[in-house]
Write a protein that holds these residues in place. Structure first.
Motif, PDB file in Angstrom:
ATOM      1  N   TRP A 137       0.835  -1.207   0.000  1.00 41.66           N
ATOM      2  CA  TRP A 137       0.000   0.000   0.000  1.00 41.66           C
ATOM      3  C   TRP A 137       0.871   1.257   0.000  1.00 41.66           C
ATOM      4  O   TRP A 137       0.616   2.204  -0.742  1.00 41.66           O
ATOM      5  CB  TRP A 137      -0.930   0.002   1.218  1.00 41.66           C
ATOM      6  N   GLU A 138       1.908   1.258   0.828  1.00 38.16           N
ATOM      7  CA  GLU A 138       2.795   2.426   0.913  1.00 38.16           C
ATOM      8  C   GLU A 138       3.478   2.716  -0.412  1.00 38.16           C
ATOM      9  O   GLU A 138       3.785   3.872  -0.722  1.00 38.16           O
ATOM     10  CB  GLU A 138       3.844   2.207   2.017  1.00 38.16           C
ATOM     11  N   SER A 139       3.722   1.687  -1.201  1.00 43.85           N
ATOM     12  CA  SER A 139       4.373   1.889  -2.500  1.00 43.85           C
ATOM     13  C   SER A 139       3.465   2.605  -3.492  1.00 43.85           C
ATOM     14  O   SER A 139       3.934   3.107  -4.518  1.00 43.85           O
ATOM     15  CB  SER A 139       4.808   0.538  -3.085  1.00 43.85           C
ATOM     16  N   LYS A 140       2.135   2.672  -3.184  1.00 45.57           N
ATOM     17  CA  LYS A 140       1.168   3.274  -4.109  1.00 45.57           C
ATOM     18  C   LYS A 140       0.450   4.491  -3.524  1.00 45.57           C
ATOM     19  O   LYS A 140      -0.106   5.293  -4.266  1.00 45.57           O
ATOM     20  CB  LYS A 140       0.098   2.231  -4.483  1.00 45.57           C
ATOM     21  N   ALA A 141       0.436   4.634  -2.193  1.00 44.29           N
ATOM     22  CA  ALA A 141      -0.386   5.660  -1.547  1.00 44.29           C
ATOM     23  C   ALA A 141       0.115   7.066  -1.884  1.00 44.29           C
ATOM     24  O   ALA A 141       1.317   7.337  -1.819  1.00 44.29           O
ATOM     25  CB  ALA A 141      -0.390   5.456  -0.035  1.00 44.29           C
ATOM     26  N   PRO A 142      -0.801   7.975  -2.209  1.00 51.09           N
ATOM     27  CA  PRO A 142      -0.394   9.345  -2.585  1.00 51.09           C
ATOM     28  C   PRO A 142       0.431  10.060  -1.522  1.00 51.09           C
ATOM     29  O   PRO A 142       1.301  10.868  -1.857  1.00 51.09           O
ATOM     30  CB  PRO A 142      -1.741  10.048  -2.805  1.00 51.09           C
ATOM     31  N   ARG A 143       0.191   9.774  -0.231  1.00 49.07           N
ATOM     32  CA  ARG A 143       0.943  10.475   0.824  1.00 49.07           C
ATOM     33  C   ARG A 143       2.431  10.143   0.757  1.00 49.07           C
ATOM     34  O   ARG A 143       3.256  10.914   1.234  1.00 49.07           O
ATOM     35  CB  ARG A 143       0.355  10.162   2.210  1.00 49.07           C
ATOM     36  N   TYR A 144       2.776   8.985   0.171  1.00 48.07           N
ATOM     37  CA  TYR A 144       4.181   8.608   0.035  1.00 48.07           C
ATOM     38  C   TYR A 144       4.727   8.886  -1.359  1.00 48.07           C
ATOM     39  O   TYR A 144       5.860   9.343  -1.511  1.00 48.07           O
ATOM     40  CB  TYR A 144       4.356   7.126   0.383  1.00 48.07           C
ATOM     41  N   THR A 145       3.932   8.603  -2.389  1.00 48.86           N
ATOM     42  CA  THR A 145       4.425   8.776  -3.758  1.00 48.86           C
ATOM     43  C   THR A 145       4.592  10.245  -4.126  1.00 48.86           C
ATOM     44  O   THR A 145       5.235  10.557  -5.139  1.00 48.86           O
ATOM     45  CB  THR A 145       3.484   8.096  -4.769  1.00 48.86           C
ATOM     46  N   ALA A 146       4.032  11.159  -3.306  1.00 45.86           N
ATOM     47  CA  ALA A 146       4.201  12.599  -3.573  1.00 45.86           C
ATOM     48  C   ALA A 146       5.637  13.054  -3.380  1.00 45.86           C
ATOM     49  O   ALA A 146       6.019  14.129  -3.852  1.00 45.86           O
ATOM     50  CB  ALA A 146       3.274  13.401  -2.665  1.00 45.86           C
ATOM     51  N   HIS A 147       6.448  12.250  -2.707  1.00 44.70           N
ATOM     52  CA  HIS A 147       7.831  12.642  -2.402  1.00 44.70           C
ATOM     53  C   HIS A 147       8.786  11.597  -2.990  1.00 44.70           C
ATOM     54  O   HIS A 147       8.685  10.415  -2.684  1.00 44.70           O
ATOM     55  CB  HIS A 147       8.036  12.746  -0.898  1.00 44.70           C
ATOM     56  N   LYS A 148       9.688  12.050  -3.839  1.00 42.24           N
ATOM     57  CA  LYS A 148      10.610  11.147  -4.529  1.00 42.24           C
ATOM     58  C   LYS A 148      12.048  11.374  -4.063  1.00 42.24           C
ATOM     59  O   LYS A 148      12.432  12.494  -3.725  1.00 42.24           O
ATOM     60  CB  LYS A 148      10.558  11.377  -6.043  1.00 42.24           C
ATOM     61  N   ILE A 149      12.819  10.309  -4.059  1.00 42.51           N
ATOM     62  CA  ILE A 149      14.257  10.413  -3.846  1.00 42.51           C
ATOM     63  C   ILE A 149      14.937  10.263  -5.207  1.00 42.51           C
ATOM     64  O   ILE A 149      14.700   9.279  -5.920  1.00 42.51           O
ATOM     65  CB  ILE A 149      14.761   9.319  -2.878  1.00 42.51           C
ATOM     66  N   VAL A 150      15.746  11.247  -5.577  1.00 37.94           N
ATOM     67  CA  VAL A 150      16.425  11.228  -6.866  1.00 37.94           C
ATOM     68  C   VAL A 150      17.925  11.124  -6.641  1.00 37.94           C
ATOM     69  O   VAL A 150      18.513  11.927  -5.898  1.00 37.94           O
ATOM     70  CB  VAL A 150      16.104  12.511  -7.670  1.00 37.94           C
ATOM     71  N   ILE A 151      18.540  10.126  -7.252  1.00 38.95           N
ATOM     72  CA  ILE A 151      19.989   9.930  -7.162  1.00 38.95           C
ATOM     73  C   ILE A 151      20.529   9.794  -8.587  1.00 38.95           C
ATOM     74  O   ILE A 151      20.033   8.983  -9.366  1.00 38.95           O
ATOM     75  CB  ILE A 151      20.341   8.671  -6.350  1.00 38.95           C
ATOM     76  N   ARG A 152      21.519  10.608  -8.893  1.00 40.91           N
ATOM     77  CA  ARG A 152      22.135  10.594 -10.221  1.00 40.91           C
ATOM     78  C   ARG A 152      21.052  10.715 -11.310  1.00 40.91           C
ATOM     79  O   ARG A 152      21.016   9.967 -12.283  1.00 40.91           O
ATOM     80  CB  ARG A 152      22.991   9.352 -10.418  1.00 40.91           C
TER      81      ARG A 152
END
Length: 289
Positions: A270-285
């Motif tokens: 659920w956490e992998s899809k929920a808007p409260r989590y997917t709104a924030h991304k970690i970007v590396i390289r």
């Protein structure tokens, strides 16, 4: 569930916040085989818990106040908040189907969770104000205490409409299974909430591990994912090692274990899809993790 929140008196902002939970996914992914009736009450319970934690507990306001004797005597505690009214409604409904001992277990479990959540919130405030962090080991134990699977494991008995006996809960292997389910969900939560937690200046197992071991973001994530995979394997080993309880009880135990297994992995899905989590991304390289 959102209509129920509005009927309790939740503000427009609180109702809007709950829409970002993906409530259908929050109950449907971890509990894919329960009845419609169970889906409705469990959706209310889990979502009220999440909203209450966001609005009151993390702000160090209004900890758990409902005791089992309040439910048994139909005597409300004083100064109830709208969240307390929601808990009261759910617990009174439970009391028509469940034993006094089960109600007491839920109330005691929520009290223990609430106390641990307050302590975790104090850690978060300390981190925000002066940058201090607990050790990874201490934070892992705290995550196990605050992720909520101890009470959820008891709620599963309402889902299967059977209360497992005291000697089952007292079994050391069962107690380990209950603890490892909290570890699985806690690790999964911090993997997918990492971006959100960094944005909100929350403590997170990944960032604490980065600090403690001087790891890069990707190395720390890899290490925590590895811990999650090992915890899944341990759950199955422990479940397979349980001896027979005899007769019909074996069927109920097998059902409880499978529901707990679904939930332990399902909350992370659920956490992998929920808007409260997917709104924030970690970007590396220049790549999104």
């Amino acid at each position: 569930v959102i209509e129920w929140f509005a009927s309790l008196g939740c503000s427009e902002a609180e109702v809007e916040r709950s829409r970002k939970f993906d409530i259908a996914g929050y109950v449907g992914i971890p509990f894919p085989v329960i009845s419609r009736e169970s889906t409705m009450w469990l959706g209310k319970y889990l979502s009220l818990w999440l909203l209450w934690d966001d609005v009151h507990v993390e702000a160090l306001e209004h900890s758990w106040k409902i005791e089992a004797n309040h439910v048994h005597t139909n005597c409300k505690p004083e100064n109830m908040t709208l969240f307390d009214e929601g808990w009261w409604s759910l617990l009174r409904d439970f009391s028509t189907r469940r034993s006094a001992a089960w109600i007491e277990r839920i109330c005691n479990g929520m009290t223990i969770w609430s106390d641990a959540a307050v302590q975790e919130s104090l850690w978060i405030e300390s981190h925000r104000s002066n940058g201090t962090l607990p050790t990874f080991a201490d934070q892992m134990e705290m995550r196990i205490a605050t992720i909520g699977m101890y009470v959820t494991a008891d709620l599963i008995e309402e889902c299967i409409d059977f209360e497992l006996p005291n000697h089952f809960h007292a079994n050391p292997i069962v107690q380990q299974i209950r603890k490892i389910s909290n570890e699985i969900v806690g690790l999964g939560n911090d993997i997918f909430s990492f971006g959100k937690d960094i944005f909100e200046e929350q403590i997170n197992l990944v960032s604490t591990l980065m600090h403690e071991r001087e790891l890069s973001v990707d190395d720390a994530l890899e290490a925590v994912i590895f811990m999650h995979e090992r915890a899944l394997e341990k759950f199955d080993r422990l479940a397979d090692s349980l001896e027979s309880w005899g007769g019909e009880l074996d069927e109920h135990v097998a059902k409880w274990l499978q529901y707990l297994r679904y939930a332990s992995l399902g909350f992370t899905l659920w956490e992998s899809k929920a808007p409260r989590y997917t709104a924030h991304k970690i970007v590396i390289r220049e790549q999104v993790i």
